[in-house]
Design a protein around this motif. Structure first.
Motif, PDB file in Angstrom:
ATOM      1  N   ARG A 238       1.059  -1.151  -0.019  1.00 24.99           N
ATOM      2  CA  ARG A 238       0.025   0.233   0.145  1.00 24.99           C
ATOM      3  C   ARG A 238       0.928   0.761   0.366  1.00 24.99           C
TER       4      ARG A 238
ATOM      5  N   GLN B  57       1.912  -8.062   9.312  1.00 21.36           N
ATOM      6  CA  GLN B  57       1.732  -6.391   9.514  1.00 21.36           C
ATOM      7  C   GLN B  57       2.329  -5.672   8.580  1.00 21.36           C
ATOM      8  N   TRP B  58       2.259  -5.213   8.853  1.00 21.74           N
ATOM      9  CA  TRP B  58       2.653  -3.959   7.415  1.00 21.74           C
ATOM     10  C   TRP B  58       3.749  -3.016   8.051  1.00 21.74           C
TER      11      TRP B  58
ATOM     12  N   ALA C 119      -6.417  -6.391  12.209  1.00 20.52           N
ATOM     13  CA  ALA C 119      -7.063  -6.068  13.477  1.00 20.52           C
ATOM     14  C   ALA C 119      -8.226  -7.684  12.518  1.00 20.52           C
ATOM     15  N   THR C 120      -8.142  -7.819  11.935  1.00 27.72           N
ATOM     16  CA  THR C 120      -9.680  -8.389  10.882  1.00 27.72           C
ATOM     17  C   THR C 120      -8.378  -9.775  11.044  1.00 27.72           C
TER      18      THR C 120
ATOM     19  N   ASP D  98      -5.187  -3.101   0.656  1.00 28.49           N
ATOM     20  CA  ASP D  98      -5.500  -2.442   2.004  1.00 28.49           C
ATOM     21  C   ASP D  98      -5.868  -3.927   3.163  1.00 28.49           C
ATOM     22  N   PHE D  99      -4.745  -3.674   3.905  1.00 23.05           N
ATOM     23  CA  PHE D  99      -5.855  -4.871   4.924  1.00 23.05           C
ATOM     24  C   PHE D  99      -5.439  -4.644   6.200  1.00 23.05           C
ATOM     25  N   ASP D 100      -6.252  -4.656   7.141  1.00 20.89           N
ATOM     26  CA  ASP D 100      -6.682  -4.187   8.807  1.00 20.89           C
ATOM     27  C   ASP D 100      -5.876  -5.793   9.319  1.00 20.89           C
TER      28      ASP D 100
END
Length: 153
Positions: free
Chosen positions: A12, A125-126, A97-98, A93-95
């Motif tokens: 991202r 993790q990013w 936490a999900t 994009d990816f969270d």
């Protein structure tokens, strides 16, 4: 017979830089390992399967994220153990936490006769490209260089 895997290196854009999504393998072997232990979400496939379709499936199975958008080929690398990994880059994009990962069973503790279930991926993790190079499995670091060259950063 050579084992083959396919995966997606998601990235991202943030301001003038980028971040890369890596996953940490689950299970007791990887529990306390960090630097050099992270990976792109990937999975094995059989002869005749489409590597891109496998990469998309594995991203969904290991993270819960759907591959949406154009996937750019990053080619193949051969990891230290001889496994051939084919990767694709995907802007998205990816969270973390999900995160939702599938699981696998393993006899644990060893020689106990008991089976335990572990997530294939226990964390996502990013990372900046510099941090990702430190975290990723040594054999997969070439994918970071190829991604940066491909997207021109």
């Amino acid at each position: 017979m050579t084992k083959r895997s396919a995966g997606i290196l998601m990235y991202r854009r943030l301001g003038s830089g980028i971040e890369l999504l890596l996953v940490h393998p689950g299970g007791p072997f990887w529990k306390n390992k960090d630097l050099g232990a992270w990976s792109i979400p990937k999975g094995e496939y059989l002869a005749g399967e489409d590597p891109l379709a496998v990469a998309k499936r594995e991203l969904a199975e290991e993270t819960g994220a759907l591959a949406q958008g154009e996937c750019l080929p990053l080619g193949e690398i051969v990891q230290g153990g001889g496994k051939v990994v084919t990767a694709f880059a995907l802007e998205g994009d990816f969270d973390p936490a999900t995160l939702r990962s599938n699981t696998f069973e393993l006899e644990w503790p060893p020689r106990s006769g008991r089976k335990a279930s572990f997530p294939e991926v226990d964390c996502a993790q990013w990372f900046s490209p510099a941090e990702a190079r430190q975290r990723i499995l040594k054999g997969q670091s070439e994918f970071i260089a190829r991604l940066l060259k491909t997207i021109g950063t």
